[in-house]
Design an enzyme around this catalytic site. Structure first.
Site, mmCIF file in Angstrom:
data_model
loop_
_atom_site.group_PDB
_atom_site.id
_atom_site.type_symbol
_atom_site.label_atom_id
_atom_site.label_comp_id
_atom_site.label_asym_id
_atom_site.label_seq_id
_atom_site.Cartn_x
_atom_site.Cartn_y
_atom_site.Cartn_z
ATOM 1 N N ARG A 138 70.035 94.428 70.448
ATOM 2 C CA ARG A 138 69.584 94.089 71.806
ATOM 3 C C ARG A 138 68.098 94.394 71.924
ATOM 4 N NH1 ARG A 138 74.005 94.441 75.260
ATOM 5 N NH2 ARG A 138 72.711 93.356 76.800
ATOM 6 N N PRO A 192 75.616 90.730 82.841
ATOM 7 C CA PRO A 192 75.666 91.644 83.974
ATOM 8 C C PRO A 192 76.133 93.031 83.555
ATOM 9 C CG PRO A 192 77.477 90.082 84.064
ATOM 10 C CD PRO A 192 76.570 89.621 82.967
ATOM 11 N N ASN A 208 72.116 97.025 78.745
ATOM 12 C CA ASN A 208 70.814 97.093 78.091
ATOM 13 C C ASN A 208 69.676 97.457 79.041
ATOM 14 O OD1 ASN A 208 69.260 96.935 75.706
ATOM 15 N ND2 ASN A 208 68.449 94.973 76.401
ATOM 16 N N ARG A 262 90.438 102.748 76.580
ATOM 17 C CA ARG A 262 89.263 102.949 75.720
ATOM 18 C C ARG A 262 87.991 103.217 76.513
ATOM 19 N NH1 ARG A 262 89.774 98.475 73.418
ATOM 20 N NH2 ARG A 262 88.077 97.250 74.305
ATOM 21 N N LYS A 289 82.954 96.575 83.044
ATOM 22 C CA LYS A 289 82.823 95.136 83.286
ATOM 23 C C LYS A 289 84.173 94.465 83.526
ATOM 24 C CE LYS A 289 78.572 95.186 80.637
ATOM 25 N NZ LYS A 289 77.831 94.737 79.455
ATOM 26 N N GLN A 300 83.794 88.968 80.172
ATOM 27 C CA GLN A 300 83.174 88.799 78.866
ATOM 28 C C GLN A 300 81.822 88.102 79.036
ATOM 29 O OE1 GLN A 300 86.886 87.013 77.413
ATOM 30 N NE2 GLN A 300 86.997 88.664 75.909
#
Length: 263
Positions: free
Chosen positions: A253, A2, A169, A125, A53, A70
């Site tokens: 990817r 996701p 992606n 980060r 995420k 994750q």
């Protein structure tokens, strides 16, 4: 995997179930979190924030539950007292009088105070979130042209959460097609017009995906539907130029593009 729009929609569902309702019971699988089970009873969920995420569940006592799904983590909404049959391992159970939210399989879970949120390594980060409506295309352009990012190929940059959180992606593929650019380009090599188009697309396309609630219809190309133009369409005709969409691997990817109109 996701991406930002899907994570935000998941957070919306959690908020719809428990926002503003007193917690009647809390349960955590990890020993380090057990001390918070009693402390959360009577507290309310004030908001559920997304940072890329990661989900930040903010409680009325100032504590924040940090969770990152994750690869395998998933949140579910159920009726209070219900425990679904599943092979997944339950990690978090937050109950209210009528609904409960359950987190399965995730391993990156922490309870933080305000200072902990401000100093959390992942949150420090990660870059600004593409679904944050205070983020402007002009600010995105400044990031693109910054010394940190201007020499990075888009193939890797648009997957780097330190650049912009929430991209992934399918968004990488669709954004580059929309602006007619190849993945090997770098911001420092673009014309002002190209930079402007890319800066807007980096926000507009993820937000369109979120606002259309992830509806994908490859046969309809109007504003109410988020339709893939190149993603998972290898061998099909490009709707813009009629060329054949191709597929390769970039940054480990799958990458889709049209050689006829992406230069």
């Amino acid at each position: 995997m996701p991406e930002g729009p899907e994570i935000r929609r998941a957070a919306d569902k959690l908020e719809a179930a428990v926002l503003g309702k007193p917690i009647t019971a809390a349960w955590f699988a990890f020993p380090a979190l057990k001390a918070f089970e009693k402390a959360l009873v009577g507290q309310k969920v004030e908001c559920i924030e997304t940072r890329g995420k990661a989900l930040l569940t903010h409680f009325s006592d100032g504590l924040t539950l940090y969770s990152h799904n994750q690869l395998y983590g998933v949140w579910r909404v159920v009726n209070a007292g219900e425990i679904p049959e599943t092979n997944r391992v339950l990690r978090v159970n937050l109950q209210t009088a009528d609904k409960a939210i359950l987190l399965y399989s995730a391993s990156d879970i922490e309870m933080l105070d305000a200072e902990g949120v401000a100093s959390h390594p992942f949150l420090l980060r990660v870059g600004p979130d593409v679904l944050d409506l205070t983020l402007s295309a002009e600010q995105v352009k400044e990031r693109l042209l910054s010394a940190r990012f201007r020499k990075r190929q888009f193939s890797g940059l648009l997957l780097d959460q330190a650049f912009l959180a929430g991209l992934g992606n399918y968004l990488r593929v669709e954004i580059l097609w929309a602006v007619g650019l190849l993945a090997q380009h770098k911001a420092q090599d673009l014309t002002p017009v190209q930079l402007d188009k890319l800066s807007h697309a980096l926000l507009d396309i993820p937000r369109h995906s979120y606002n259309t609630r992830g509806n994908v219809d490859e046969n309809k190309h109007h504003g109410a539907i988020f339709s893939f133009k190149v993603f998972h369409r290898a061998g099909q005709k490009c709707e813009r130029c009629g060329g054949k969409i191709e597929k390769t691997m970039l940054s480990s990817r799958p990458f889709y593009w049209c050689p006829g109109c992406q230069h």
